[in-house]
Design a protein around this motif. Structure first.
Motif, mmCIF file in Angstrom:
data_model
loop_
_atom_site.group_PDB
_atom_site.id
_atom_site.type_symbol
_atom_site.label_atom_id
_atom_site.label_comp_id
_atom_site.label_asym_id
_atom_site.label_seq_id
_atom_site.Cartn_x
_atom_site.Cartn_y
_atom_site.Cartn_z
ATOM 1 N N ARG A 1 53.961 -4.680 56.066
ATOM 2 C CA ARG A 1 53.688 -4.545 57.503
ATOM 3 C C ARG A 1 53.564 -3.065 57.853
ATOM 4 O O ARG A 1 54.202 -2.206 57.237
ATOM 5 C CB ARG A 1 54.783 -5.204 58.344
ATOM 6 N N ARG A 2 52.752 -2.814 58.841
ATOM 7 C CA ARG A 2 52.527 -1.429 59.263
ATOM 8 C C ARG A 2 53.688 -0.955 60.124
ATOM 9 O O ARG A 2 54.142 -1.658 61.028
ATOM 10 C CB ARG A 2 51.208 -1.353 60.040
ATOM 11 N N LEU A 3 54.168 0.265 59.841
ATOM 12 C CA LEU A 3 55.290 0.806 60.610
ATOM 13 C C LEU A 3 54.800 1.704 61.743
ATOM 14 O O LEU A 3 55.185 1.522 62.896
ATOM 15 C CB LEU A 3 56.224 1.604 59.697
ATOM 16 N N THR A 4 53.975 2.683 61.415
ATOM 17 C CA THR A 4 53.512 3.624 62.446
ATOM 18 C C THR A 4 52.218 3.118 63.068
ATOM 19 O O THR A 4 51.293 2.713 62.365
ATOM 20 C CB THR A 4 53.283 5.018 61.850
ATOM 21 N N THR A 5 52.204 3.139 64.364
ATOM 22 C CA THR A 5 51.000 2.680 65.073
ATOM 23 C C THR A 5 50.375 3.808 65.872
ATOM 24 O O THR A 5 49.247 3.690 66.322
ATOM 25 C CB THR A 5 51.362 1.538 66.035
ATOM 26 N N ASP B 1 68.590 3.128 59.445
ATOM 27 C CA ASP B 1 68.081 2.732 60.756
ATOM 28 C C ASP B 1 66.824 3.482 61.159
ATOM 29 O O ASP B 1 66.105 3.050 62.053
ATOM 30 C CB ASP B 1 69.171 2.942 61.819
ATOM 31 N N ARG B 2 66.540 4.603 60.521
ATOM 32 C CA ARG B 2 65.388 5.404 60.936
ATOM 33 C C ARG B 2 64.604 5.910 59.731
ATOM 34 O O ARG B 2 65.140 5.991 58.614
ATOM 35 C CB ARG B 2 65.846 6.588 61.793
ATOM 36 N N ILE B 3 63.368 6.256 59.986
ATOM 37 C CA ILE B 3 62.507 6.827 58.951
ATOM 38 C C ILE B 3 61.880 8.092 59.513
ATOM 39 O O ILE B 3 61.266 8.065 60.592
ATOM 40 C CB ILE B 3 61.413 5.817 58.525
ATOM 41 N N ALA B 4 62.076 9.186 58.804
ATOM 42 C CA ALA B 4 61.432 10.440 59.204
ATOM 43 C C ALA B 4 60.099 10.543 58.476
ATOM 44 O O ALA B 4 59.960 10.074 57.343
ATOM 45 C CB ALA B 4 62.328 11.626 58.863
ATOM 46 N N TYR B 5 59.133 11.154 59.103
ATOM 47 C CA TYR B 5 57.832 11.319 58.466
ATOM 48 C C TYR B 5 57.100 12.497 59.106
ATOM 49 O O TYR B 5 57.585 13.085 60.089
ATOM 50 C CB TYR B 5 57.007 10.033 58.586
ATOM 51 N N ALA B 6 55.951 12.841 58.537
ATOM 52 C CA ALA B 6 55.149 13.946 59.064
ATOM 53 C C ALA B 6 53.838 13.397 59.603
ATOM 54 O O ALA B 6 53.208 12.538 58.972
ATOM 55 C CB ALA B 6 54.882 14.984 57.980
ATOM 56 N N VAL C 1 60.376 11.021 63.828
ATOM 57 C CA VAL C 1 61.338 10.031 63.344
ATOM 58 C C VAL C 1 61.088 8.737 64.113
ATOM 59 O O VAL C 1 60.762 8.753 65.302
ATOM 60 C CB VAL C 1 62.795 10.541 63.516
ATOM 61 N N ILE C 2 61.179 7.638 63.407
ATOM 62 C CA ILE C 2 60.891 6.337 64.010
ATOM 63 C C ILE C 2 61.939 5.338 63.538
ATOM 64 O O ILE C 2 62.445 5.452 62.411
ATOM 65 C CB ILE C 2 59.460 5.872 63.612
ATOM 66 N N ASN C 3 62.297 4.409 64.395
ATOM 67 C CA ASN C 3 63.247 3.375 63.983
ATOM 68 C C ASN C 3 62.612 2.488 62.911
ATOM 69 O O ASN C 3 61.392 2.339 62.853
ATOM 70 C CB ASN C 3 63.674 2.528 65.180
ATOM 71 N N ALA C 4 63.456 1.893 62.107
ATOM 72 C CA ALA C 4 62.946 1.100 60.982
ATOM 73 C C ALA C 4 62.157 -0.121 61.450
ATOM 74 O O ALA C 4 61.381 -0.694 60.675
ATOM 75 C CB ALA C 4 64.101 0.667 60.096
ATOM 76 N N ASP C 5 62.345 -0.500 62.729
ATOM 77 C CA ASP C 5 61.573 -1.633 63.244
ATOM 78 C C ASP C 5 60.289 -1.183 63.937
ATOM 79 O O ASP C 5 59.594 -1.998 64.554
ATOM 80 C CB ASP C 5 62.427 -2.462 64.207
#
Lengths: 428, 242
Positions: free
Chosen positions: A324-328, A343-348, A359-363
């Motif tokens: 499933r796609r996380l970032t929209t 609970d969270r995922i950091a990304y660039a 940073v985005i929540n895992a959901d």
């Protein structure tokens, strides 16, 4: 009308009774208060030869760590009289209390040749009470580590969780050659190169126990995945398939490694055993899939895929199902890193020609931008989830920065020359 | 038409003149009503030359004795006659022999009126207490009693003062409920954390507050061990007896 009034009374009375909670006394109190900690420059023990620079360095380390933690405001304090030493002397808290300090770190050290003995104590100035004390025995080179270790203790006392101050950060540095893997303390001190192959080395990642490191190296021409222990210089090839063997990531239990292989054409996500055997393909897509990272419980893997045209972050089960796609939001999202709590995922995210850390929540909710300056990428969580390290280019060579997980306190920690990129944070 | 108008005019004129004559024949005997006022801006003073009624000083002249009542018909419940500006408008015959008896009667009347007024006020207070149902004096939500603040409120106040100095937290809605036991000497002998939202920073702040407050507690009343449940939150501390 009477019926209506009766109904109102029946509805309102019980609610009012619940809210009122008869017997409770409500008292207004102020909001959060930032505690002040004084890091007194340690005293020389038993009138031993004083090394004021060493003592000052220990106090500086404590003040830096505690300020970065965000739990207190720390200042270095000049030493006040300590007749009888830490063990038998009595601390006069009045001057510290008058100066507005809530907590006090006092220390005592002795240096005999190359041997160093340090004792630190944390006091509650308000209550004239010792909260914790530790004595460290080692060599002079351990001086900073002892101070870091005591800061871990302070954080344990204050927050219930140990600090990450004795951990290390591996990164890619151009200071020692082409692109070598280097390692440093979390605050940038004691930087050392791990590889010296004069080639291009990329994407370091610590094993869960912090004793081994995997990285991709071009030293034999092909980008292969290697493993090496911190205690020796032997680099063991783990994955040497034709094409890419990149962005390796240890599973939380250390039994598997997820990586991106292009041996079947385009880059896909695979897992291999810790010795490089038993490769298993997880994704099947004509798109490019890279940068797999495990959730802390090992049940999910986040990765980057351009299957929708632009690189986005996706999440799948550890066996490759349920993608499933996380970032929209954003057109170019890369470098995912799962927080230690899961609970969270950091990304660039690339925006306006530069990367910024998000940073985005895992959901998939709570997408939040953390950096705004320069171009920042490759986030890496500290083992306690309190900090995020990242590489950033801000008007000079790329350097390693550390910030709190909410984006505050962004501080450059790498000190060497050249570019410092792709940080990976060790376990404690 | 012209004849009718003339007759009507004559009749009206006659009635008007009759009324005019009747008023002169029987003049109104009603006495003008008295008007009382109290100037709340410039309160009356016993002696205007002495300045403010609250002013004291060596230079202040002794106020003159209050004048005797002007009229035996003045209402006892009305304000002091010093504030009265209108007179009865009717002169009374002065009988020097009956002055003493008259003053005595007036004093009795005033005393009786005063006692009736006090009794009415007390009766009103009794009715109010009956309606409130608590049987206690003071504010409806107050925790005190006629004997003064209780020990619970005292401990809560000490905790609050200490909590001001220690409060620190790292979660959104920190909450800690502590069961405190204070021995007969006023020392905190036990503190049990009954409930917490898991914010260790906040727990430490509460613990430090209890230690700080526990330094200066006076012994509980009647030399009995005190125990109470205290709920600590950033905005308030609340208490509920177990």
């Amino acid at each position: 009308m009477k019926l209506f009034l009766s109904l109102i009374v029946l509805i309102v009375l019980p609610t009012t009774a619940l809210c009122a909670q008869a017997g409770y006394i409500e008292v207004t109190a102020p909001g959060n208060r930032q505690l002040k900690l004084a890091a007194e420059i340690p005293h020389a023990q038993n009138n031993a030869a004083a090394n004021t620079s060493a003592a000052k360095e220990m106090a500086d380390v404590i003040a830096f760590d505690m300020n970065m933690s965000g739990t207190v405001t720390a200042d270095v304090g000049d030493p006040l009289p300590l007749a009888g030493g830490l063990m038998f002397g009595a601390t006069n808290f009045a001057p510290w209390l008058a100066a507005g300090f809530d907590l006090l770190v006092r220390g005592e050290y002795s240096i005999t040749g190359d041997d160093l003995t340090v004792e630190f104590r944390l006091y509650d100035v308000l209550n004239n009470k010792m909260m914790t004390a530790k004595r460290y025995l080692g060599k002079n080179r351990d001086l900073r580590r002892f101070a870091h270790s005591f800061c871990d203790e302070i954080l344990q006392q204050m927050t219930g969780g140990r600090g990450p101050f004795t951990s290390h950060i591996a990164f890619i540095s151009t200071q020692y050659g082409n692109k070598e893997v280097a390692i440093m303390d979390w605050d940038g001190h004691n930087s050392l190169p791990l590889t010296r192959n004069g080639s291009i080395n990329l994407n370091p990642d610590f094993s869960p126990d912090g004793r081994e490191l995997i990285f991709t190296s071009y030293k034999r021409g092909n980008p292969d995945l290697y493993k090496r222990a911190l205690s020796n210089t032997v680099e063991i090839p783990l994955s040497r398939h034709k094409g890419l063997n990149i962005t390796g990531s240890w599973s939380p239990d250390g039994a598997k490694i997820a990586l991106s292989l292009s041996k079947d054409g385009n880059a896909e996500i695979y897992t291999i055993a810790r010795d490089g055997s038993n490769p298993q393909r997880l994704t099947v897509s004509p798109a490019i899939e890279v940068s797999p990272v495990w959730s802390p419980d090992g049940s999910h893997i986040a990765f980057v895929s351009d299957r929708l045209g632009k690189p986005q972050i996706f999440v799948m089960d550890a066996n490759g199902g349920n993608v499933r796609r996380l970032t929209t939001a954003g057109a170019y999202n890369v470098n995912p890193r799962w927080s230690p709590k899961g609970d969270r995922i950091a990304y660039a995210r690339m925006q306006g020609g530069a990367f910024q850390i998000y940073v985005i929540n895992a959901d998939g909710s709570g997408d939040t931008q953390l950096t705004t300056t320069g171009s920042s990428e490759n986030p890496a969580w500290s083992p306690d989830g309190r900090f995020i390290a990242f590489s950033s280019k801000r008007g000079g060579p790329a350097a390693i920065y550390v910030m709190r997980a909410d984006g505050s306190g962004q501080t450059r920690v790498s000190q060497g020359k050249g570019n410092a990129t792709q940080p990976a944070w060790s376990s404690r | 038409m012209g004849v009718s108008f003339v007759i009507s005019t004559v009749i009206h004129l006659a009635v008007f003149l009759l009324l005019l004559w009747w008023g002169q024949l029987f003049p109104s005997t009603r006495a003008a009503e008295e008007t009382y006022y109290v100037d709340v801006v410039n309160l009356p003073v016993a002696n205007p030359r002495a300045g403010s009624p609250t002013q004291k000083g060596d230079n202040a002249e002794a106020p003159p004795s209050p004048p005797a009542p002007e009229s035996p018909l003045s209402m006892p419940s009305q304000p002091n006659t010093k504030g009265r500006t209108a007179t009865t408008g009717k002169s009374e015959k002065q009988d020097t022999s009956s002055d003493a008896a008259f003053a005595e009667r007036m004093a009795k009347l005033e005393s009786k009126a005063e006692s009736q007024h006090q009794e009415a006020t007390l009766e009103q207070l009794r009715k109010k207490l009956k309606l409130s149902g608590s049987g206690r004096a003071g504010m409806p939500a107050g925790s005190g009693s006629e004997a003064g603040s209780d020990y619970t409120a005292y401990v809560q106040s000490r905790l609050k003062d200490a909590f001001y100095q220690t409060i620190n937290y790292s979660s959104k809605n920190p909450e800690v409920i502590v069961h405190l036991f204070i021995d007969t000497d006023g020392k905190v002998i036990r503190q049990k954390f009954e409930k917490s939202n898991g914010d260790a920073t906040f727990e430490l702040a509460v613990q430090r507050a209890i230690e700080k407050a526990g330094d200066k507690l006076v012994p509980p009343p009647n030399r009995k061990v005190f125990d109470g449940l205290f709920r600590f939150t950033p905005k308030s501390i609340t208490h509920n007896k177990p």
